[in-house]
Scaffold this active site. Structure first.
Site, PDB file in Angstrom:
ATOM      1  N   HIS A   7      31.950  33.162  36.292  1.00  0.00           N
ATOM      2  CA  HIS A   7      30.667  33.200  36.989  1.00  0.00           C
ATOM      3  C   HIS A   7      29.694  34.119  36.282  1.00  0.00           C
ATOM      4  CE1 HIS A   7      32.810  36.646  38.958  1.00  0.00           C
ATOM      5  NE2 HIS A   7      31.616  37.215  38.900  1.00  0.00           N
ATOM      6  N   HIS A  79      26.232  40.931  35.881  1.00  0.00           N
ATOM      7  CA  HIS A  79      27.379  40.832  34.969  1.00  0.00           C
ATOM      8  C   HIS A  79      27.761  39.385  34.730  1.00  0.00           C
ATOM      9  CE1 HIS A  79      29.613  40.934  38.908  1.00  0.00           C
ATOM     10  NE2 HIS A  79      30.394  40.062  38.304  1.00  0.00           N
ATOM     11  N   GLU A 130      32.993  41.413  33.327  1.00  0.00           N
ATOM     12  CA  GLU A 130      34.149  41.461  34.217  1.00  0.00           C
ATOM     13  C   GLU A 130      35.216  40.538  33.644  1.00  0.00           C
ATOM     14  OE1 GLU A 130      33.396  39.862  38.150  1.00  0.00           O
ATOM     15  OE2 GLU A 130      35.175  40.831  39.002  1.00  0.00           O
TER      16      GLU A 130
END
Lengths: 134, 134
Positions: A7, A79, A130
């Site tokens: 994502h 992020h 991440e």
């Protein structure tokens, strides 16, 4: 090492307005808000055919995205999240190459119920990364 | 309206260093650099299983990303690109809802040889959005 782009996260102050932008203006499929008090955020997933956009707004007193939203009142990309098969092996390989892992360096259970780590943006082209074990 | 997340673009000053970060540190598949003088950028595609990261650096005197790279010398996420089936229909629907289309409002042929438009970040959560007709 990295796999799928899981994502892209966009942090906003006004989650309802962000939902309206993606659902009404851009015509995407948007899921209901998920308050995650343990992470200090409320998240909404925008489902695209091949990936997701995660809309996030601060929740509670000590939200980890409070400062970001303060600096970016209109919102901003917070992020990107890449999938890995083995998060401890990924972490150790990255650390051996000099990359900085944020926090304690131990994976936490992230917003999707899976182990995650964050990597220092200064080591990754100004981008907070991440890693999520899938 | 929007379909797949076609790519996330990261603008950098030093493309070789960016390639090394994605190829060597993150272990991704990275394609050769593509100079695009007509767009004022050199791009490198990082191929992920479900999407792409587009690494870009300024090329020539009047690169459209020169100011961004000046402001973000370590790099930063420059835009996200969503696919649409019909870029003119998408543009007209967005404009009817008050969203601002950058430039002349007419699609240009983008880095992938397909018609593209850019949408104003202030109308899309602080995120520069590229639409690409596929």
């Amino acid at each position: 090492m990295i796999g799928r782009l899981n994502h892209v996260a966009i942090a906003v102050r006004d989650l309802d307005a962000a939902v309206a932008t993606y659902r009404d203006t851009l015509g995407a499929t948007v899921k209901p808000p998920l308050p995650q008090p343990e992470h200090g955020v409320t998240v909404v997933f925008v489902e695209l055919p091949n990936s997701k956009i995660e809309l996030m707004s601060p929740l509670g007193e000590d939200s980890p995205i409070a400062a970001f939203v303060e600096r970016n009142p209109g919102g901003g990309i917070h992020h990107v999240c890449y999938e890995v098969d083995d998060i401890l092996a990924a972490r150790d390989k990255l650390k051996a190459q000099g990359a900085r892992v944020l926090g304690t360096g131990e994976p936490k259970i992230g917003a999707h119920g899976k182990p995650v780590l964050f990597l220092h943006p200064k080591d990754f082209l100004g981008t907070l990364v991440e890693l999520e074990q899938v």
